[in-house]
Design a protein around this motif. Sequence first.
Motif, PDB file in Angstrom:
ATOM      1  N   UNK A 131       7.144   5.721   6.295  1.00  0.00           N
ATOM      2  CA  UNK A 131       6.144   5.891   7.338  1.00  0.00           C
ATOM      3  C   UNK A 131       4.798   6.160   6.691  1.00  0.00           C
ATOM      4  N   UNK A 132       3.750   5.505   7.239  1.00  0.00           N
ATOM      5  CA  UNK A 132       2.407   5.676   6.696  1.00  0.00           C
ATOM      6  C   UNK A 132       1.478   6.371   7.675  1.00  0.00           C
ATOM      7  N   UNK A 133       1.997   7.003   8.686  1.00  0.00           N
ATOM      8  CA  UNK A 133       1.269   7.574   9.820  1.00  0.00           C
ATOM      9  C   UNK A 133       0.826   6.502  10.811  1.00  0.00           C
ATOM     10  N   UNK A 134       0.633   5.276  10.311  1.00  0.00           N
ATOM     11  CA  UNK A 134       0.255   4.194  11.219  1.00  0.00           C
ATOM     12  C   UNK A 134       1.480   3.529  11.830  1.00  0.00           C
ATOM     13  N   UNK A 135       2.562   3.403  11.006  1.00  0.00           N
ATOM     14  CA  UNK A 135       3.759   2.728  11.501  1.00  0.00           C
ATOM     15  C   UNK A 135       4.909   2.952  10.547  1.00  0.00           C
ATOM     16  N   UNK A 136       6.083   2.557  11.012  1.00  0.00           N
ATOM     17  CA  UNK A 136       7.295   2.578  10.204  1.00  0.00           C
ATOM     18  C   UNK A 136       7.520   1.213   9.566  1.00  0.00           C
ATOM     19  N   UNK A 137       8.127   1.243   8.385  1.00  0.00           N
ATOM     20  CA  UNK A 137       8.538   0.015   7.711  1.00  0.00           C
ATOM     21  C   UNK A 137      10.017   0.133   7.362  1.00  0.00           C
ATOM     22  N   UNK A 138      10.725  -1.002   7.403  1.00  0.00           N
ATOM     23  CA  UNK A 138      12.162  -1.007   7.145  1.00  0.00           C
ATOM     24  C   UNK A 138      12.517  -2.012   6.066  1.00  0.00           C
ATOM     25  N   UNK A 139      13.490  -1.641   5.230  1.00  0.00           N
ATOM     26  CA  UNK A 139      14.073  -2.578   4.304  1.00  0.00           C
ATOM     27  C   UNK A 139      15.157  -3.375   5.004  1.00  0.00           C
ATOM     28  N   UNK A 140      15.784  -4.291   4.280  1.00  0.00           N
ATOM     29  CA  UNK A 140      16.731  -5.219   4.895  1.00  0.00           C
ATOM     30  C   UNK A 140      18.143  -4.660   5.003  1.00  0.00           C
ATOM     31  N   UNK A 141      18.426  -3.532   4.376  1.00  0.00           N
ATOM     32  CA  UNK A 141      19.754  -2.944   4.459  1.00  0.00           C
ATOM     33  C   UNK A 141      20.640  -3.369   3.309  1.00  0.00           C
ATOM     34  N   UNK A 142      21.497  -2.451   2.899  1.00  0.00           N
ATOM     35  CA  UNK A 142      22.481  -2.746   1.863  1.00  0.00           C
ATOM     36  C   UNK A 142      23.811  -2.147   2.297  1.00  0.00           C
ATOM     37  N   UNK A 143      24.893  -2.920   2.162  1.00  0.00           N
ATOM     38  CA  UNK A 143      26.207  -2.520   2.667  1.00  0.00           C
ATOM     39  C   UNK A 143      26.885  -1.553   1.704  1.00  0.00           C
ATOM     40  N   UNK A 144      27.380  -0.455   2.248  1.00  0.00           N
ATOM     41  CA  UNK A 144      28.206   0.489   1.500  1.00  0.00           C
ATOM     42  C   UNK A 144      29.563   0.544   2.186  1.00  0.00           C
ATOM     43  N   UNK A 145      30.609   0.286   1.427  1.00  0.00           N
ATOM     44  CA  UNK A 145      31.966   0.334   1.961  1.00  0.00           C
ATOM     45  C   UNK A 145      32.792   1.290   1.112  1.00  0.00           C
ATOM     46  N   UNK A 146      33.353   2.297   1.753  1.00  0.00           N
ATOM     47  CA  UNK A 146      34.165   3.295   1.060  1.00  0.00           C
ATOM     48  C   UNK A 146      35.608   3.123   1.521  1.00  0.00           C
ATOM     49  N   UNK A 147      36.478   2.789   0.593  1.00  0.00           N
ATOM     50  CA  UNK A 147      37.888   2.585   0.937  1.00  0.00           C
ATOM     51  C   UNK A 147      38.672   3.883   0.759  1.00  0.00           C
ATOM     52  N   UNK A 148      39.682   4.031   1.584  1.00  0.00           N
ATOM     53  CA  UNK A 148      40.491   5.263   1.526  1.00  0.00           C
ATOM     54  C   UNK A 148      41.665   5.128   0.575  1.00  0.00           C
TER      55      UNK A 148
ATOM     56  N   UNK B  90      12.515  12.384   2.733  1.00  0.00           N
ATOM     57  CA  UNK B  90      11.701  12.969   1.667  1.00  0.00           C
ATOM     58  C   UNK B  90      10.250  12.856   2.097  1.00  0.00           C
ATOM     59  N   UNK B  91       9.575  14.005   2.214  1.00  0.00           N
ATOM     60  CA  UNK B  91       8.183  13.965   2.643  1.00  0.00           C
ATOM     61  C   UNK B  91       7.247  13.976   1.432  1.00  0.00           C
ATOM     62  N   UNK B  92       5.972  13.752   1.701  1.00  0.00           N
ATOM     63  CA  UNK B  92       4.996  13.628   0.619  1.00  0.00           C
ATOM     64  C   UNK B  92       4.799  14.936  -0.149  1.00  0.00           C
TER      65      UNK B  92
ATOM     66  N   UNK C  50       0.838  -1.205   0.000  1.00  0.00           N
ATOM     67  CA  UNK C  50       0.000   0.000   0.000  1.00  0.00           C
ATOM     68  C   UNK C  50       0.871   1.254   0.000  1.00  0.00           C
ATOM     69  N   UNK C  51       1.546   1.480  -1.120  1.00  0.00           N
ATOM     70  CA  UNK C  51       2.467   2.620  -1.199  1.00  0.00           C
ATOM     71  C   UNK C  51       1.740   3.959  -1.213  1.00  0.00           C
ATOM     72  N   UNK C  52       0.449   3.958  -1.540  1.00  0.00           N
ATOM     73  CA  UNK C  52      -0.304   5.213  -1.574  1.00  0.00           C
ATOM     74  C   UNK C  52      -0.424   5.848  -0.192  1.00  0.00           C
ATOM     75  N   UNK C  53      -0.211   5.085   0.846  1.00  0.00           N
ATOM     76  CA  UNK C  53      -0.321   5.607   2.207  1.00  0.00           C
ATOM     77  C   UNK C  53       1.002   6.129   2.767  1.00  0.00           C
ATOM     78  N   UNK C  54       2.060   6.012   1.985  1.00  0.00           N
ATOM     79  CA  UNK C  54       3.364   6.471   2.448  1.00  0.00           C
ATOM     80  C   UNK C  54       3.397   7.993   2.509  1.00  0.00           C
TER      81      UNK C  54
END
Length: 114
Positions: A97-114, A50-52, A26-30
């Motif tokens: 956030x849909x006003x009712x609750x938060x939702x989370x993705x699983x995460x993606x690793x970013x590694x920046x080498x010097x 980023x807000x609606x 239900x992405x319309x509620x985001x």
Amino acid sequence: VQLQASGGGLVQAGGSLRLSCAASGTTSKIVVLAWFRQAPGKQRELVAVLTSDGSTHYADPVKGRFTISSDNAKSTVYLQMISLKPEDTGVYYCNCNTNARDYWGQGTQVTVSS
């Protein structure tokens, strides 16, 4: 709402990456889309919002380097990252956030080498 993040990887300092997060359900509620990150041994921190109504907010360390955006349907949220620094290393999570609750993705690793 389900979130699936992708686009992480290993990059040298000064390089760029674009993260994507596909939303389904239900992405319309985001009302808010956001990216967080968590560095090893540190707490999860807010990176960009980023807000609606199209407003954006960035954490001070990434201002001028990161850009959050989404498609019109809010089905995908992006985080364009340029001029990456080693301190940007961490697991990046998309959030909505849909006003009712938060939702989370699983995460993606970013590694920046010097």
